[in-house]
Design a protein around this motif. Structure first.
Motif, mmCIF file in Angstrom:
data_model
loop_
_atom_site.group_PDB
_atom_site.id
_atom_site.type_symbol
_atom_site.label_atom_id
_atom_site.label_comp_id
_atom_site.label_asym_id
_atom_site.label_seq_id
_atom_site.Cartn_x
_atom_site.Cartn_y
_atom_site.Cartn_z
ATOM 1 N N THR A 22 0.806 -1.340 -0.335
ATOM 2 C CA THR A 22 -0.194 0.364 -0.065
ATOM 3 C C THR A 22 0.916 0.859 -0.173
ATOM 4 O O THR A 22 1.003 2.311 -0.653
ATOM 5 N N THR A 59 2.407 1.571 -4.007
ATOM 6 C CA THR A 59 1.222 1.644 -4.444
ATOM 7 C C THR A 59 1.219 3.541 -4.220
ATOM 8 O O THR A 59 1.614 4.541 -5.410
ATOM 9 N N GLY A 81 -2.234 5.556 -8.463
ATOM 10 C CA GLY A 81 -3.573 6.450 -8.001
ATOM 11 C C GLY A 81 -3.047 7.796 -7.408
ATOM 12 O O GLY A 81 -2.621 8.267 -7.895
ATOM 13 N N GLY A 125 -12.231 -3.063 -10.217
ATOM 14 C CA GLY A 125 -12.029 -3.635 -9.191
ATOM 15 C C GLY A 125 -13.203 -3.371 -7.983
ATOM 16 O O GLY A 125 -14.310 -2.615 -8.077
ATOM 17 N N ARG A 169 -11.049 -0.645 -3.627
ATOM 18 C CA ARG A 169 -10.190 0.116 -3.355
ATOM 19 C C ARG A 169 -9.036 0.600 -4.618
ATOM 20 O O ARG A 169 -8.471 1.181 -4.285
ATOM 21 N N ARG A 170 -8.598 -0.480 -5.404
ATOM 22 C CA ARG A 170 -8.293 -0.832 -6.267
ATOM 23 C C ARG A 170 -8.708 -0.675 -8.075
ATOM 24 O O ARG A 170 -9.686 -1.646 -7.726
ATOM 25 N N GLU A 171 -7.861 -0.738 -8.671
ATOM 26 C CA GLU A 171 -8.039 -0.481 -10.158
ATOM 27 C C GLU A 171 -7.098 -1.475 -10.981
ATOM 28 O O GLU A 171 -6.029 -0.616 -10.283
ATOM 29 N N GLU A 172 -6.957 -2.124 -11.598
ATOM 30 C CA GLU A 172 -5.743 -2.667 -12.545
ATOM 31 C C GLU A 172 -6.047 -3.140 -13.502
ATOM 32 O O GLU A 172 -7.223 -2.676 -14.212
ATOM 33 N N GLY A 217 -6.458 -6.429 -6.731
ATOM 34 C CA GLY A 217 -5.274 -5.383 -7.685
ATOM 35 C C GLY A 217 -3.950 -6.052 -7.095
ATOM 36 O O GLY A 217 -4.241 -7.356 -6.236
ATOM 37 N N GLU A 224 -1.570 -0.388 -10.961
ATOM 38 C CA GLU A 224 -3.013 -0.134 -10.461
ATOM 39 C C GLU A 224 -3.274 1.125 -9.967
ATOM 40 O O GLU A 224 -1.626 2.079 -9.538
ATOM 41 N N TYR A 225 -4.069 2.004 -9.766
ATOM 42 C CA TYR A 225 -4.357 2.837 -9.323
ATOM 43 C C TYR A 225 -5.021 2.907 -7.800
ATOM 44 O O TYR A 225 -6.200 2.227 -7.580
ATOM 45 N N LEU A 226 -5.358 3.786 -6.699
ATOM 46 C CA LEU A 226 -6.459 3.265 -5.382
ATOM 47 C C LEU A 226 -7.445 4.298 -5.909
ATOM 48 O O LEU A 226 -7.448 5.751 -5.992
#
Length: 397
Positions: A12, A15, A25, A256, A259-262, A282, A302-304
């Motif tokens: 975390t 990222t 993110g 996601g 929390r996370r997009e990947e 993610g 990935e982003y948050l």
């Protein structure tokens, strides 16, 4: 191999640091602006449609084909939206939840055979992959020409239908299905090799007939294995709304949970990859402090989600291969449905480079990218407007 609480914390932190440096993110403002070697970009409106979902065209074709959620395919020709739809299957399309007519793909030999394929949800909320054919009028499909190739049951929930189909460089038809819906994949479809949900599927549609609607490519990874569907090419996906092929690579943008997009990138030739859902969301374990990640393909990028930004759902795009802005060759463009940013990165085969935020005027929720027959890229907004990505200035210097 187990990911411990400490490793999750480190992931975390890492990222978040990468986000601050332009790797993922955070708010759109923390991603680097275009460097001097790149032009600045803007958007020019080219059409309006009702709930547009996708845009495409046969290679080299100057027309634009716009997929409307309610079951119509519209054509933009010479800058005007034609009044008569190319195809209207609205009577058999359900728009409940996230359903509808979701995408379109032209056969690689469309100029010769006039065949195209589309992805929709029917009145029973099944996912349907169907083939159509053009009529003697190039702006009209044969209204009686549908051949349903495959219907995938999608019971219980009306979200996570996936939604894209497209031809790979191998000539086979790929399509990405959602996990069947419900928070957290309660039916555990994504990891179930006897289910077609939560997967990337690959079939051979060459010569399809009513008696034999598709064939299984012999190189699919689960051919002739009991309890495993032979259509499966990859698994462990939550809702792969959009994917793209480029230069022997496959880019899958998987939406996601919370929390996370990947975005996953792999060689097109690599089969049976397990992208981890719902063991992981993610790069972190989903709902637990530790999990077994042996054999899982972790995200390339990935982003948050975070309280400080509106990120909610990755809108996967495509790699730019047009001629109008040659400096962008190889840039993979993506967005987020809620945040509405326009970003790109270059994957050099090992890592993400040139992660760039392109400031654009707000256009609302971004539903999809599209690619014209000339390789130029388009953005589709939930408000119905369709925009082409254009150069607004040359590189500095």
């Amino acid at each position: 191999m187990l990911i411990t609480r400490v490793r999750i914390l480190l992931l975390t932190i890492f990222t978040s640091l990468v986000a601050g440096c332009g790797g993922g993110g955070g708010s759109p403002g923390v991603v680097p602006r275009p460097p001097a070697a790149l032009p600045t970009l803007g958007l020019t409106e080219v059409a309006s449609a009702t709930a547009p979902m996708f845009l495409t065209a046969p290679a080299g074709d100057a027309r634009l084909f716009i997929v409307e959620r309610a079951g119509r395919i519209r054509i933009v020709q010479n800058g005007a939206l034609l009044g008569t739809p190319f195809l209207d299957i609205g009577a058999r399309v359900s728009v409940t939840g996230e359903g509808g007519l979701l995408s379109l793909a032209f056969d690689p030999q469309y100029a010769d055979n006039g065949l195209f394929y589309y992805y929709y949800t029917d009145l029973n909320n099944n996912i349907v992959i169907a083939r159509g054919s053009v009529s003697a009028d190039p702006n009209l499909a044969n209204p009686q020409g549908e051949l349903a190739l495959l219907a995938i049951p999608h019971p219980s929930y009306t979200n996570h239908y996936g939604g894209l189909l497209g031809f790979g460089p191998d000539g086979f038809l790929y399509f990405g299905t959602g996990d069947g819906g419900g928070a957290g994949d309660p039916q555990r479809n994504a990891q179930n090799l006897d289910s077609l949900l939560g997967k990337l599927l690959r079939i051979d549609v060459n010569g399809a007939t009513l008696a034999r609607r598709y064939q299984i490519p012999p190189t699919n990874p689960f051919v002739a294995q009991a309890g495993r569907r032979p259509e499966i090419w990859a698994l462990g996906l939550r809702n792969p709304w959009r994917f793209a092929f480029d230069s022997g690579r496959l880019y899958i943008a998987d939406v996601g949970q919370s929390r996370r997009e990947e975005i996953n990138i792999a060689s097109v030739a690599t089969a049976a990859l397990n992208y981890g859902w719902n063991v992981m969301e993610g790069g972190e374990c989903f709902g637990v402090f530790s999990c077994n990640v042996a054999g899982l393909a972790l995200p390339t990028f990935e982003y948050l989600h975070a309280p400080s930004n509106p990120n909610c759902s990755v809108t996967g795009g495509a790699v730019y291969r047009g001629r109008a802005i040659p400096e962008l060759a190889g840039h993979y463009f993506y967005s987020d449905y809620c945040a509405g940013f326009l970003r790109s990165f270059v994957y050099d085969g090992r890592t993400i480079v040139q992660n760039t935020d392109w400031p654009i005027d707000p256009i609302g929720n971004i539903v999809s990218f599209g690619t014209g027959g000339d390789g130029e890229l388009y953005l589709l907004s939930a408000g119905g407007k369709i925009y082409r990505i254009v150069r607004t200035s040359a590189p500095a210097g």
